[in-house]
Each structure stands twice: as C-alpha cells, then as structure tokens.
Design a protein around this motif. Structure first.
Motif, mmCIF file in Angstrom:
data_model
loop_
_atom_site.group_PDB
_atom_site.id
_atom_site.type_symbol
_atom_site.label_atom_id
_atom_site.label_comp_id
_atom_site.label_asym_id
_atom_site.label_seq_id
_atom_site.Cartn_x
_atom_site.Cartn_y
_atom_site.Cartn_z
ATOM 1 N N ARG A 37 0.865 -1.186 0.000
ATOM 2 C CA ARG A 37 0.000 0.000 0.000
ATOM 3 C C ARG A 37 0.899 1.233 0.000
ATOM 4 N NH1 ARG A 37 -5.246 0.743 -1.390
ATOM 5 N NH2 ARG A 37 -6.217 2.393 -0.203
ATOM 6 N N LEU A 38 0.678 2.141 -0.950
ATOM 7 C CA LEU A 38 1.454 3.371 -1.065
ATOM 8 C C LEU A 38 0.568 4.547 -0.683
ATOM 9 C CD1 LEU A 38 3.981 4.962 -2.011
ATOM 10 C CD2 LEU A 38 3.005 4.883 -4.330
ATOM 11 N N TRP A 39 1.081 5.389 0.208
ATOM 12 C CA TRP A 39 0.398 6.625 0.597
ATOM 13 C C TRP A 39 1.292 7.777 0.183
ATOM 14 C CZ3 TRP A 39 0.725 2.420 3.856
ATOM 15 C CH2 TRP A 39 -0.465 1.890 4.332
ATOM 16 N N LYS A 41 1.402 11.886 0.478
ATOM 17 C CA LYS A 41 0.805 13.067 1.108
ATOM 18 C C LYS A 41 0.764 14.230 0.113
ATOM 19 C CE LYS A 41 0.695 11.967 5.660
ATOM 20 N NZ LYS A 41 -0.499 12.030 6.441
ATOM 21 N N SER A 83 -7.392 4.322 -6.773
ATOM 22 C CA SER A 83 -6.838 5.108 -5.670
ATOM 23 C C SER A 83 -7.945 5.672 -4.799
ATOM 24 C CB SER A 83 -6.006 6.272 -6.225
ATOM 25 O OG SER A 83 -5.029 5.824 -7.137
ATOM 26 N N ASN A 86 -7.796 10.509 0.782
ATOM 27 C CA ASN A 86 -8.137 10.621 2.194
ATOM 28 C C ASN A 86 -7.941 12.088 2.575
ATOM 29 O OD1 ASN A 86 -7.975 10.749 5.035
ATOM 30 N ND2 ASN A 86 -7.303 8.621 5.168
ATOM 31 N N GLU A 91 -3.871 12.680 1.894
ATOM 32 C CA GLU A 91 -3.022 11.775 1.140
ATOM 33 C C GLU A 91 -3.854 11.031 0.102
ATOM 34 O OE1 GLU A 91 -1.538 9.518 4.431
ATOM 35 O OE2 GLU A 91 -3.256 8.161 4.434
ATOM 36 N N GLU A 93 -3.904 7.241 -1.732
ATOM 37 C CA GLU A 93 -3.370 5.916 -1.463
ATOM 38 C C GLU A 93 -3.848 4.910 -2.497
ATOM 39 O OE1 GLU A 93 -5.869 4.222 2.129
ATOM 40 O OE2 GLU A 93 -5.243 6.290 2.550
ATOM 41 N N ASP A 95 -3.027 0.461 -3.742
ATOM 42 C CA ASP A 95 -2.233 -0.766 -3.715
ATOM 43 C C ASP A 95 -1.321 -0.737 -4.930
ATOM 44 O OD1 ASP A 95 -3.477 -1.698 -1.422
ATOM 45 O OD2 ASP A 95 -4.939 -2.909 -2.519
#
Length: 106
Positions: A37-39, A41, A83, A86, A91, A93, A95
């Motif tokens: 999982r990539l977040w 910001k 995606s 949030n 951010e 996010e 997968d």
C-alpha cells in the motif's frame, strides 16, 4: 533468489517538479494477493489546483479526482491505479503491484 536473501531497496524522488517517485530495484513485484500500500501526502501542495488564484469548488473537484499513476519504464505510458483520496490525512493511497515509478495526478 533464495528464502532469507536480502535486497537493497531505495526510494527516491526522480523528478522534483512533478513529484515522480522511483522505487528500486525496478521490476521487483509483490505477491498479487498481498500488494503493498502506497500513501502519498499532498498536504504541502498548493490548494489552488487549477492555478486561477482562488481556492474554489473546482479545486475540490480536482483534489477528489487525484489518483496514483505508475510508469513501468521511462517513456512507457502512465497507467492510473485504483486510488483513494483521504482528505483527513491529506493523502492519496493505492495498492501497488511492485517497484517502478509512481506519481500523483488527476
């Protein structure tokens, strides 16, 4: 590669103007049933996304349309990943299937 072997992993910003992030070694993939999982910001980004001098509903529309995109090799077409934006954590996010180049765009 044998079980227990280690791999040097690096993450770098390869393009600071467009915030393109490079994960290496390129081509390393995750188990499809357990993707990483990539977040990313966006809290430091200018909230005037359309650059018209005002923060309006149009900017919110752009914000909510942000996605993480990937490019397997430099020069390949970029592909949009499913995606989530949030807004509380500021951010985007998604997968990710493996190591390559990623960016946030709308």
């Amino acid at each position: 590669m044998a079980p227990g072997d280690s791999v040097l992993i690096t993450v770098s910003v390869s393009d600071t103007a467009n915030l393109i992030i490079q994960f290496a070694p390129s081509g390393l993939v995750f188990n499809p049933s357990k993707p990483a999982r990539l977040w990313i910001k966006y809290a430091e980004a200018d909230p005037d996304f359309d650059d018209d001098g005002l923060v309006t509903a149009a900017d919110t529309t752009i914000l909510l349309g942000l996605h993480i995109w990937k490019e397997e090799q430099i020069g390949d077409p970029w592909s949009q990943l499913p995606s989530t934006v949030n807004t509380v954590e500021q951010e985007v996010e998604a997968d990710i299937p493996g190591f390559t180049r990623y960016a946030v765009a709308y």
